[in-house]
Design an enzyme around this catalytic site. Structure first.
Site, PDB file in Angstrom:
ATOM      1  N   LYS A 150     -35.436 -23.950 -12.804  1.00 12.10           N
ATOM      2  CA  LYS A 150     -36.586 -23.457 -13.582  1.00 12.10           C
ATOM      3  C   LYS A 150     -36.159 -23.365 -15.048  1.00 12.10           C
ATOM      4  O   LYS A 150     -35.480 -22.436 -15.451  1.00 12.10           O
ATOM      5  CB  LYS A 150     -37.053 -22.073 -13.106  1.00 12.10           C
ATOM      6  N   CYS A 201     -25.698 -17.081 -27.233  1.00 11.62           N
ATOM      7  CA  CYS A 201     -25.122 -15.833 -26.699  1.00 11.62           C
ATOM      8  C   CYS A 201     -23.729 -15.589 -27.254  1.00 11.62           C
ATOM      9  O   CYS A 201     -23.214 -14.479 -27.155  1.00 11.62           O
ATOM     10  CB  CYS A 201     -25.021 -15.912 -25.180  1.00 11.62           C
ATOM     11  N   GLU A 251     -27.714  -7.584 -29.687  1.00  8.10           N
ATOM     12  CA  GLU A 251     -27.693  -8.979 -30.138  1.00  8.10           C
ATOM     13  C   GLU A 251     -28.939  -9.275 -30.988  1.00  8.10           C
ATOM     14  O   GLU A 251     -30.062  -9.161 -30.489  1.00  8.10           O
ATOM     15  CB  GLU A 251     -27.740  -9.814 -28.863  1.00  8.10           C
TER      16      GLU A 251
HETATM   17  C1  SIN Z   1     -22.443 -22.246 -25.470  1.00  5.33           C
HETATM   18  O1  SIN Z   1     -22.390 -22.890 -24.428  1.00  5.33           O
HETATM   19  O2  SIN Z   1     -21.613 -22.395 -26.357  1.00  5.33           O
HETATM   20  C2  SIN Z   1     -23.518 -21.216 -25.724  1.00  5.33           C
HETATM   21  C3  SIN Z   1     -24.351 -20.944 -24.563  1.00  5.33           C
HETATM   22  C4  SIN Z   1     -25.307 -19.790 -24.723  1.00  5.33           C
HETATM   23  O3  SIN Z   1     -25.703 -19.405 -25.789  1.00  5.33           O
HETATM   24  O4  SIN Z   1     -25.702 -19.250 -23.693  1.00  5.33           O
END
Ligand code: SIN
Length: 517
Positions: free
Chosen positions: A211, A320, A417
């Site tokens: 998904k 992330c 974040e």
């Molecule tokens: C990454 O793979 O470098 C970042 C992945 C993410 O932001 O979840």
């Protein structure tokens, strides 16, 4: 080729946002070209068939740079998800019984096709996600690398023979696929977060229901089309999108789905973890971070500026692992802030198809409002904006690359974040204080340090409560190294030789009575 409901919006050029008229027109022509490409799909994939939602409902996919409607895709829910699960379950027996070499060949073919359609996939990513084309092309290579790596790794899923405790017995450990995998993926990497999950899953014999984010489904569908072209059998890879809670609930409720893998927010990850308890599913979670970037006073300033720039502004701050807190030694704070500002003010903001642009739009209005509210909170508590600090004059969801100084640990910018192009600078005096500030969070995905002291490198890397640590480097993700967090940043690892374990069950087999004639 069964392309349904492609809806390149026929907006008159006078209605386009003022600054964006040329780029919007260019993007419309890119979209029109992609529509004719063999990889463009705008229906769900179930059991090898491109299908609409049962009730015909659709949802729009928009270009965040221009607001243009790129396409309509099916708004699917429980019923279609259950169909997809049944297809994946039916395909499991034959796919898992292929030899590793046979599966490996299919994956390798898929990798080759992704790479030979790199340009179109990159354009699709830029169109629906907004990141600059160069970065999007980088994502295609990065995403494909997981398929290539796991095509090779498929052949290295070894079991074990255990020395038996009784003379007439032989003990074995088999590694077998967990079964049907539900993979829920985010919008910030429309391709790579799928391949990082589906690559190892398919390599070891699992089948999958993916998904993708409703904001960026077209790249997922194009990748699935290439999987079919690569000879991956019908039902092995299915794609549904639409009503995210209903799709998630169907995946969680089904006893046939034996594993959920998710990249996204910590809040949703917690819900999935709770929901997986009902059928005791395996679960991998790659959740939010709050990455510290510690700049010591012994760091090479140029290396630190370059590294923090990359760690903070990749994908306009929407990853992330993006630096969320830049923690700078008191002795070099002003010097670093000045050098960093000079570098950041050179970042060109604009639509991803414009040459030289390195900062695209944020994904949507909610993302901009989040940035604004975090900044407002910081300013009300005494922080200062030294660069940027507002929406970009281009309009839409473009935001100025921003640097904020005098940030304190109680501000939202330091606690959560921000997921946008805002770099908050905090101060520290001692190494212990830097480590304490860095670890003072529930998150634990990526951390970065900048120093030229080797002993400090080891000491601080070991003390940081994070799954990934970059030393003098702002971009550290690669298919060959394990990616994943500790604390509330998640469970499990993706990529690397460790990543395939997430899709394997161990089975102990005891062969008794060896001495019987
Ligand atoms: C990454 O793979 O470098 C970042 C992945 C993410 O932001 O979840």
């Amino acid at each position: 080729m069964g392309v349904a409901r492609f809806a390149l919006c026929k907006i008159s050029s006078s209605l386009l946002p003022r600054m964006h008229r040329p780029s919007a027109l260019r993007q419309m022509s890119v979209a029109a070209d992609l529509k004719n490409s063999t990889i463009f799909r705008s229906q769900g994939l179930i059991g090898g068939q491109w299908v609409a939602a049962h009730d015909g409902k659709t949802l729009q996919v928009n270009n965040p740079s221009t607001g243009e409607i790129i396409a309509d895709v099916p708004f699917m829910g429980r019923r279609e998800t259950n169909d997809a699960i049944s297809s994946a379950y039916e395909a499991l027996n034959s796919w898992s019984k292929l030899t590793a070499t046979e599966r490996s060949k299919c994956l390798r073919k898929w990798y080759d096709l992704i790479m030979s359609h790199k340009e179109e996939l990159g354009q699709l990513i830029t169109l629906e996600q907004g990141k600059p084309l160069k970065e999007a092309l980088g994502e295609v290579s990065y995403g494909a690398s997981f398929i290539e790596f796991f095509a090779e790794e498929a052949k290295r899923v070894y079991g074990d023979i255990i020395p038996a405790t009784l003379a007439d017995r032989r003990l074995f450990v088999l590694k077998q696929p967990v079964g049907v995998v539900g993979a829920i993926t985010p919008w910030n990497f429309p391709l790579a977060m799928i391949t990082r999950k589906v690559g190892p899953a398919l390599a070891c014999g699992c089948t999958a229901v993916v998904k993708p984010s409703e904001l960026t489904p077209l790249t997922a569908l194009a990748a699935a089309e290439l999987a079919l072209q690569a000879g991956i059998p019908p039902g092995v890879l299915n794609v549904v999108m639409g009503n995210a809670p209903d799709i998630g609930d169907a995946l969680l409720a089904s006893p046939q789905v034996r594993k959920i893998t998710f990249t996204g927010s910590t809040a949703v990850g917690k819900k999935l973890m709770a929901g997986a308890a009902g059928t005791v599913k395996r679960i991998s979670l790659e959740l939010g971070g709050n990455a510290p970037c510690i700049v010591f006073d012994d760091a090479d300033l140029d290396v630190a500026v370059k590294g923090v720039l990359a760690a903070k502004f990749r994908n306009s701050g929407q990853t992330c692992v993006c630096a969320n807190r830049v923690i700078v030694h008191e002795g070099i704070y002003e010097k670093f802030a000045e050098a960093f500002s000079k570098a950041v003010q050179n970042l060109q903001v604009g639509d991803g198809f414009t040459e030289g642009v390195v900062q695209g739009p944020l994904i949507n209005e909610a993302a901009v409002q989040k940035v604004e509210s975090f900044l407002q909170d910081a300013l009300s508590k005494g922080a200062k904006v030294i660069l940027g600090g507002k929406r970009h004059s281009l309009g839409m969801t473009f935001y100025e690359p921003t640097i904020v100084t005098d940030v304190k640990t109680d501000m939202l910018l330091a606690r959560e974040e921000v997921f946008g192009p805002v770099a908050p600078l905090l101060r520290f005096i001692t190494e212990e204080e830097a480590i304490r500030i860095a670890n003072d969070t529930n998150a634990g995905l990526a951390a970065y340090i900048f120093t030229s002291n080797v002993q400090r490198t080891w000491r601080v890397s070991e003390a940081l409560e994070y799954g990934l640590v970059g030393v003098n480097e702002g971009i550290i993700s690669t298919e060959v190294a394990p990616f994943g967090g500790v604390k509330q940043s998640g469970l499990g690892r993706e990529g690397s030789k460790y990543g395939i374990d997430e899709y394997l069950e161990l089975k102990y087999v005891c062969l008794g009575d060896m001495n019987r004639k």
